[in-house]
Write an enzyme that holds these catalytic residues in place. Structure first.
Site, mmCIF file in Angstrom:
data_model
loop_
_atom_site.group_PDB
_atom_site.id
_atom_site.type_symbol
_atom_site.label_atom_id
_atom_site.label_comp_id
_atom_site.label_asym_id
_atom_site.label_seq_id
_atom_site.Cartn_x
_atom_site.Cartn_y
_atom_site.Cartn_z
ATOM 1 N N ASP A 20 0.826 -1.210 0.000
ATOM 2 C CA ASP A 20 0.000 0.000 0.000
ATOM 3 C C ASP A 20 0.864 1.265 0.000
ATOM 4 O OD1 ASP A 20 -2.338 1.446 -0.023
ATOM 5 O OD2 ASP A 20 -2.765 1.197 2.107
ATOM 6 N N GLY A 21 0.312 2.347 -0.553
ATOM 7 C CA GLY A 21 0.960 3.658 -0.478
ATOM 8 C C GLY A 21 1.535 4.169 -1.790
ATOM 9 N N ARG A 33 -0.769 9.200 -9.819
ATOM 10 C CA ARG A 33 -0.794 7.971 -9.008
ATOM 11 C C ARG A 33 -0.165 6.775 -9.734
ATOM 12 N NH1 ARG A 33 -4.059 7.431 -4.776
ATOM 13 N NH2 ARG A 33 -4.350 5.249 -5.335
ATOM 14 N N HIS A 37 2.413 3.334 -8.949
ATOM 15 C CA HIS A 37 2.218 1.898 -9.222
ATOM 16 C C HIS A 37 3.414 1.349 -10.006
ATOM 17 C CE1 HIS A 37 -1.682 2.305 -7.571
ATOM 18 N NE2 HIS A 37 -2.232 2.920 -8.589
ATOM 19 N N SER A 65 -7.447 -5.533 -5.223
ATOM 20 C CA SER A 65 -8.583 -6.065 -4.460
ATOM 21 C C SER A 65 -9.861 -5.902 -5.267
ATOM 22 C CB SER A 65 -8.725 -5.326 -3.127
ATOM 23 O OG SER A 65 -9.282 -4.036 -3.329
ATOM 24 N N TRP A 69 -11.813 -2.081 -8.003
ATOM 25 C CA TRP A 69 -12.554 -1.762 -9.244
ATOM 26 C C TRP A 69 -13.253 -0.416 -9.108
ATOM 27 C CZ3 TRP A 69 -11.250 -4.465 -13.271
ATOM 28 C CH2 TRP A 69 -10.968 -5.835 -13.168
ATOM 29 N N LEU A 131 10.794 -20.627 -4.613
ATOM 30 C CA LEU A 131 9.730 -19.787 -4.040
ATOM 31 C C LEU A 131 8.456 -19.867 -4.880
ATOM 32 C CD1 LEU A 131 8.884 -17.353 -2.110
ATOM 33 C CD2 LEU A 131 9.749 -15.855 -3.905
ATOM 34 N N ARG A 194 -4.969 -1.688 8.841
ATOM 35 C CA ARG A 194 -6.177 -2.466 8.577
ATOM 36 C C ARG A 194 -5.877 -3.590 7.592
ATOM 37 N NH1 ARG A 194 -7.701 2.784 6.589
ATOM 38 N NH2 ARG A 194 -7.222 2.947 4.375
ATOM 39 N N SER A 196 -8.209 -4.693 5.109
ATOM 40 C CA SER A 196 -8.789 -4.426 3.777
ATOM 41 C C SER A 196 -9.187 -5.693 3.012
ATOM 42 C CB SER A 196 -7.836 -3.575 2.924
ATOM 43 O OG SER A 196 -7.511 -2.370 3.579
ATOM 44 N N GLU A 207 1.290 -13.225 12.606
ATOM 45 C CA GLU A 207 1.872 -12.043 13.251
ATOM 46 C C GLU A 207 1.722 -10.889 12.266
ATOM 47 O OE1 GLU A 207 2.951 -11.899 16.327
ATOM 48 O OE2 GLU A 207 2.623 -14.057 16.618
HETATM 49 C C1 IPE Z 1 -5.443 -2.734 -0.239
HETATM 50 O O1 IPE Z 1 -5.072 -1.415 -0.444
HETATM 51 C C2 IPE Z 1 -5.475 -3.482 -1.531
HETATM 52 C C3 IPE Z 1 -4.168 -3.676 -2.166
HETATM 53 C C4 IPE Z 1 -3.019 -3.397 -1.639
HETATM 54 C C5 IPE Z 1 -4.207 -4.297 -3.466
HETATM 55 P P1 IPE Z 1 -6.152 -0.265 -0.596
HETATM 56 O O2 IPE Z 1 -5.405 1.008 -0.725
HETATM 57 O O3 IPE Z 1 -7.113 -0.583 -1.666
HETATM 58 O O4 IPE Z 1 -6.882 -0.351 0.820
HETATM 59 P P2 IPE Z 1 -7.897 0.655 1.548
HETATM 60 O O5 IPE Z 1 -9.044 0.854 0.630
HETATM 61 O O6 IPE Z 1 -7.175 1.928 1.793
HETATM 62 O O7 IPE Z 1 -8.267 -0.030 2.801
HETATM 63 C C1 IPE Z 2 -1.508 0.276 -3.371
HETATM 64 O O1 IPE Z 2 -1.278 1.647 -3.379
HETATM 65 C C2 IPE Z 2 -1.733 -0.288 -4.743
HETATM 66 C C3 IPE Z 2 -3.100 -0.785 -4.982
HETATM 67 C C4 IPE Z 2 -4.069 -0.799 -4.119
HETATM 68 C C5 IPE Z 2 -3.378 -1.316 -6.291
HETATM 69 P P1 IPE Z 2 -2.469 2.680 -3.398
HETATM 70 O O2 IPE Z 2 -2.817 2.988 -4.807
HETATM 71 O O3 IPE Z 2 -3.599 2.205 -2.564
HETATM 72 O O4 IPE Z 2 -1.799 3.950 -2.720
HETATM 73 P P2 IPE Z 2 -2.455 4.946 -1.683
HETATM 74 O O5 IPE Z 2 -2.986 4.150 -0.549
HETATM 75 O O6 IPE Z 2 -3.545 5.657 -2.410
HETATM 76 O O7 IPE Z 2 -1.348 5.843 -1.281
HETATM 77 MG MG MG Z 3 -4.053 2.404 -0.615
#
Ligand code: IPE
Ligand code: IPE
Ligand code: MG
Length: 244
Positions: A20-21, A33, A37, A65, A69, A131, A194, A196, A207
């Site tokens: 995430d992030g 954004r 990615h 996830s 979508w 792996l 979280r 998610s 853990e």
């Molecule tokens: C969780 O990240 C899904 C993936 C890393 C693929 P999200 O960025 O979609 O999660 P929420 O919506 O902030 O909980």
């Molecule tokens: C995770 O990064 C990648 C996916 C969920 C596909 P995000 O796209 O959710 O990045 P933030 O949370 O918006 O920073």
């Molecule tokens: Mg995110």
């Protein structure tokens, strides 16, 4: 080096990561954004390599996830294109490192191009016994639990199984994570605490490791730090400390 502090005898068999992030990482640099990615692919390579080096058997990465979508159409399209592109270019690296590719999630609902690229990469790496890299794509733990319930309900209807005889292991073999041991360690980047909708059943005793590092900044050292933290914990599974 952090890697030297890791106890090789107590390496987790399975690590799962909520990557995430990416969006925030890009935004901080005034970039779109999607740039986040794209940059996250390097982190995927790093952790995959780090896991292979340590002899970890399974690495599950939450890549898309079911809820994703709902993002802007342009971002979803870009993510799917990135997936196809990355899979195609990485197959040779996977083969070189003896890595087998698998997926979990509702892949039937992915665009045809993604499905084809995935099926080919899975086939091309199926004989590798190092792996196992599992991509969670169009994955939602509630979806997986529901499809497992439906499979089992069908079996009961066809009188192949009775409710009374149903075991945890029958249920597990209907999940898309069948044949994969539960992750001992779950990592989430970007400072969110979280789950998610990821692996709800399978993380019952995992853990959890939350780090503020944004996914495109995540490197091997961050993975090793998480493993060291994991090794410092006492996993009691309901018992007392004295019983361990
Ligand atoms: C969780 O990240 C899904 C993936 C890393 C693929 P999200 O960025 O979609 O999660 P929420 O919506 O902030 O909980
Ligand atoms: C995770 O990064 C990648 C996916 C969920 C596909 P995000 O796209 O959710 O990045 P933030 O949370 O918006 O920073
Ligand atoms: Mg995110």
């Amino acid at each position: 080096m952090l890697i030297d502090q890791i106890d090789i005898e107590r390496i987790p068999d399975h690590i799962a990561i909520i990557m995430d992030g990416n969006g925030r990482w890009a935004k901080r640099q005034g970039k779109p954004r999607v740039f986040g990615h794209k940059s996250g692919v390097k982190s995927v390579r790093e952790v995959t390599e780090g896991c292979a080096e340590l002899g970890i058997k399974y690495l599950t990465l939450y890549a898309f996830s079911t809820e994703n979508w709902n993002r802007p159409k342009l971002e979803v399209t870009a993510l799917m294109a990135l997936l196809v592109e990355t899979i195609k270019t990485e197959v040779s690296v996977l083969n070189k490192n003896n890595i087998r590719l698998e997926t979990i999630g509702n892949s039937d609902a992915l665009p045809a191009k993604s499905r084809r690229a995935l099926a080919k990469a899975i086939e091309d790496t199926q004989d590798n016994d190092g792996l196992c890299l599992i991509l969670a794509l169009n994955y939602s733990a509630k979806w997986d639990i529901m499809q497992a319930v439906k499979t089992i309900a069908d079996k009961v209807e066809r009188k192949e199984l009775t409710a009374k005889k149903l075991t945890e292991s029958d249920f597990e073999s209907a999940l898309s994570t069948k044949n994969i041991p539960d992750p001992e360690l779950l990592i989430r980047t970007s400072g969110e605490s979280r789950i998610s909708n990821f692996l709800l059943w399978e993380i019952a005793y995992s853990e959890l490791f939350f780090t503020p590092v944004l996914w495109p900044d995540f490197r091997k050292e961050n993975l090793f730090e998480a493993i060291l933290d994991f090794q410092s914990r006492e996993r009691r599974f309901g018992k007392t400390s004295e019983q361990i």
